[in-house]
Design a protein around this motif. Structure first.
Motif, PDB file in Angstrom:
ATOM      1  N   ASN A 133       0.832  -1.206   0.000  1.00 16.35           N
ATOM      2  CA  ASN A 133       0.000   0.000   0.000  1.00 16.35           C
ATOM      3  C   ASN A 133       0.870   1.262   0.000  1.00 16.35           C
ATOM      4  N   ARG A 134       1.965   1.214   0.772  1.00 20.00           N
ATOM      5  CA  ARG A 134       2.864   2.371   0.823  1.00 20.00           C
ATOM      6  C   ARG A 134       3.497   2.620  -0.546  1.00 20.00           C
ATOM      7  N   VAL A 135       3.900   1.546  -1.215  1.00 19.49           N
ATOM      8  CA  VAL A 135       4.507   1.676  -2.550  1.00 19.49           C
ATOM      9  C   VAL A 135       3.500   2.276  -3.535  1.00 19.49           C
ATOM     10  N   SER A 136       2.259   1.813  -3.467  1.00 19.57           N
ATOM     11  CA  SER A 136       1.221   2.336  -4.352  1.00 19.57           C
ATOM     12  C   SER A 136       1.018   3.835  -4.140  1.00 19.57           C
ATOM     13  N   LEU A 137       0.931   4.255  -2.869  1.00 19.26           N
ATOM     14  CA  LEU A 137       0.727   5.670  -2.573  1.00 19.26           C
ATOM     15  C   LEU A 137       1.939   6.511  -2.958  1.00 19.26           C
ATOM     16  N   LEU A 138       3.127   5.999  -2.701  1.00 18.04           N
ATOM     17  CA  LEU A 138       4.344   6.735  -3.056  1.00 18.04           C
ATOM     18  C   LEU A 138       4.445   6.927  -4.565  1.00 18.04           C
ATOM     19  N   ASN A 139       4.064   5.913  -5.328  1.00 18.64           N
ATOM     20  CA  ASN A 139       4.071   6.038  -6.789  1.00 18.64           C
ATOM     21  C   ASN A 139       3.102   7.115  -7.252  1.00 18.64           C
ATOM     22  N   LEU A 144       2.240  12.867  -8.938  1.00 18.98           N
ATOM     23  CA  LEU A 144       1.695  14.188  -8.624  1.00 18.98           C
ATOM     24  C   LEU A 144       2.790  15.247  -8.630  1.00 18.98           C
ATOM     25  N   TYR A 145       3.912  14.950  -7.965  1.00 17.12           N
ATOM     26  CA  TYR A 145       5.004  15.915  -7.894  1.00 17.12           C
ATOM     27  C   TYR A 145       5.692  16.092  -9.246  1.00 17.12           C
ATOM     28  N   GLU A 146       5.768  15.025 -10.033  1.00 20.23           N
ATOM     29  CA  GLU A 146       6.380  15.151 -11.361  1.00 20.23           C
ATOM     30  C   GLU A 146       5.539  16.050 -12.270  1.00 20.23           C
ATOM     31  N   SER A 147       4.205  15.928 -12.153  1.00 23.49           N
ATOM     32  CA  SER A 147       3.321  16.806 -12.927  1.00 23.49           C
ATOM     33  C   SER A 147       3.484  18.250 -12.475  1.00 23.49           C
ATOM     34  N   GLU A 148       3.576  18.443 -11.158  1.00 21.17           N
ATOM     35  CA  GLU A 148       3.761  19.790 -10.615  1.00 21.17           C
ATOM     36  C   GLU A 148       5.107  20.365 -11.035  1.00 21.17           C
ATOM     37  N   LEU A 149       6.120  19.519 -11.060  1.00 19.49           N
ATOM     38  CA  LEU A 149       7.460  19.955 -11.464  1.00 19.49           C
ATOM     39  C   LEU A 149       7.454  20.416 -12.927  1.00 19.49           C
ATOM     40  N   ARG A 167      13.005  24.149  -7.254  1.00 16.89           N
ATOM     41  CA  ARG A 167      13.960  23.359  -6.439  1.00 16.89           C
ATOM     42  C   ARG A 167      13.263  22.700  -5.258  1.00 16.89           C
ATOM     43  N   ARG A 168      12.310  23.406  -4.648  1.00 14.33           N
ATOM     44  CA  ARG A 168      11.592  22.849  -3.499  1.00 14.33           C
ATOM     45  C   ARG A 168      10.825  21.595  -3.900  1.00 14.33           C
ATOM     46  N   VAL A 169      10.146  21.635  -5.037  1.00 12.19           N
ATOM     47  CA  VAL A 169       9.406  20.456  -5.511  1.00 12.19           C
ATOM     48  C   VAL A 169      10.368  19.344  -5.908  1.00 12.19           C
ATOM     49  N   GLN A 170      11.530  19.715  -6.464  1.00 13.68           N
ATOM     50  CA  GLN A 170      12.547  18.708  -6.803  1.00 13.68           C
ATOM     51  C   GLN A 170      13.021  17.975  -5.549  1.00 13.68           C
ATOM     52  N   MET A 171      13.148  18.723  -4.438  1.00 18.02           N
ATOM     53  CA  MET A 171      13.556  18.109  -3.166  1.00 18.02           C
ATOM     54  C   MET A 171      12.487  17.144  -2.670  1.00 18.02           C
ATOM     55  N   TYR A 172      11.212  17.554  -2.753  1.00 21.12           N
ATOM     56  CA  TYR A 172      10.113  16.662  -2.365  1.00 21.12           C
ATOM     57  C   TYR A 172      10.145  15.392  -3.221  1.00 21.12           C
ATOM     58  N   ASN A 173      10.365  15.590  -4.509  1.00 16.23           N
ATOM     59  CA  ASN A 173      10.410  14.487  -5.459  1.00 16.23           C
ATOM     60  C   ASN A 173      11.512  13.497  -5.094  1.00 16.23           C
ATOM     61  N   ALA A 174      12.705  14.032  -4.810  1.00 19.46           N
ATOM     62  CA  ALA A 174      13.854  13.191  -4.462  1.00 19.46           C
ATOM     63  C   ALA A 174      13.584  12.419  -3.170  1.00 19.46           C
ATOM     64  N   ASN A 175      12.919  13.072  -2.222  1.00 20.40           N
ATOM     65  CA  ASN A 175      12.598  12.427  -0.947  1.00 20.40           C
ATOM     66  C   ASN A 175      11.649  11.256  -1.152  1.00 20.40           C
ATOM     67  N   ILE A 176      10.632  11.449  -1.990  1.00 19.79           N
ATOM     68  CA  ILE A 176       9.674  10.374  -2.273  1.00 19.79           C
ATOM     69  C   ILE A 176      10.358   9.226  -3.003  1.00 19.79           C
ATOM     70  N   GLU A 177      11.245   9.545  -3.940  1.00 22.30           N
ATOM     71  CA  GLU A 177      11.979   8.499  -4.662  1.00 22.30           C
ATOM     72  C   GLU A 177      12.810   7.663  -3.688  1.00 22.30           C
ATOM     73  N   GLY A 178      13.425   8.316  -2.703  1.00 21.85           N
ATOM     74  CA  GLY A 178      14.205   7.597  -1.692  1.00 21.85           C
ATOM     75  C   GLY A 178      13.326   6.695  -0.848  1.00 21.85           C
ATOM     76  N   GLN A 179      12.165   7.207  -0.430  1.00 17.77           N
ATOM     77  CA  GLN A 179      11.223   6.390   0.344  1.00 17.77           C
ATOM     78  C   GLN A 179      10.738   5.191  -0.465  1.00 17.77           C
ATOM     79  N   LEU A 180      10.520   5.425  -1.747  1.00 13.45           N
ATOM     80  CA  LEU A 180      10.039   4.356  -2.623  1.00 13.45           C
ATOM     81  C   LEU A 180      11.081   3.251  -2.773  1.00 13.45           C
TER      82      LEU A 180
END
Length: 201
Positions: A133-139, A144-149, A167-180
């Motif tokens: 479930n976590r993987v599904s939500l992270l994806n 969402l963040y890639e569209s915003e970026l 840059r702020r959205v890029q940081m969020y994106n990188a954080n989610i990729e790490g969690q994934l």
């Protein structure tokens, strides 16, 4: 909408408290929450607890579905942007996964009681489900963040946004990729263990 959720949550709190007191009275101990917990007499308090939680989750899912439908109507009318719609869709998906997860826990509980899986396998399957479930939500969050970026980059090129927002959205994106990546590693470990136990049966 909120009133329906509040009523469901309040009723579930009462029901869970009554169930807790009943289990203490009948077992002489604090309630146990693991899927491998024993029955108390003829009662399956674990399943009863999950069923109460499912009632709330069902109301929450219906509420999020309605909110997502309203967001879609607003988006189609041009009142809100795609990010708003994607956010509500994500919230509805999260509510759906919560409900599905509880239904799966109920199935796994029955499988354990029927002797189809061991206590360890039951708990491993719970972990597997939570990570799936976590993987599904992270994806979905990543999409969402890639569209915003992409939107921010276009705005930046047009002089309507600043590099700092991008840059702020890029940081969020990188954080989610790490969690994934971490979640996928954990999932791989658990699935290997489950496969190993299934083979040794």
């Amino acid at each position: 909408v909120q009133e329906e959720q509040q009523i469901a949550q309040a009723q579930s709190m009462v029901d869970l408290m009554e169930l807790r007191l009943a289990e203490i009275r009948e077992s002489g101990r604090e309630p146990l929450g693991e899927l491998s917990s024993p029955l108390v007499g003829d009662r399956d308090f674990v399943s009863e607890r999950i069923e109460i939680q499912m009632r709330v989750a069902r109301v929450n899912f219906r509420t999020m579905q309605r909110q997502a439908q309203r967001a879609r109507s607003r988006n189609e009318s041009g009142v809100t942007d795609d990010a708003d719609l994607q956010g509500w869709n994500l919230a509805a998906r999260e509510a759906e996964l919560e409900l599905d997860g509880l239904a799966s826990r109920l199935e796994m509980r029955q499988a354990y009681l029927d002797g189809e899986i061991s206590a360890v396998e039951a708990e491993l399957k719970v972990l597997e489900l939570e990570i799936l479930n976590r993987v599904s939500l992270l994806n979905q969050q990543l999409q969402l963040y890639e569209s915003e970026l992409e939107r921010l980059r276009e705005m930046e090129e047009a002089g309507l946004s600043t590099p700092s927002r991008t840059r702020r959205v890029q940081m969020y994106n990188a954080n989610i990729e790490g969690q994934l990546r971490l979640a996928e590693t954990e999932l791989n470990i658990i699935q290997r263990e489950l496969a190993s136990r299934a083979e040794s049966r």
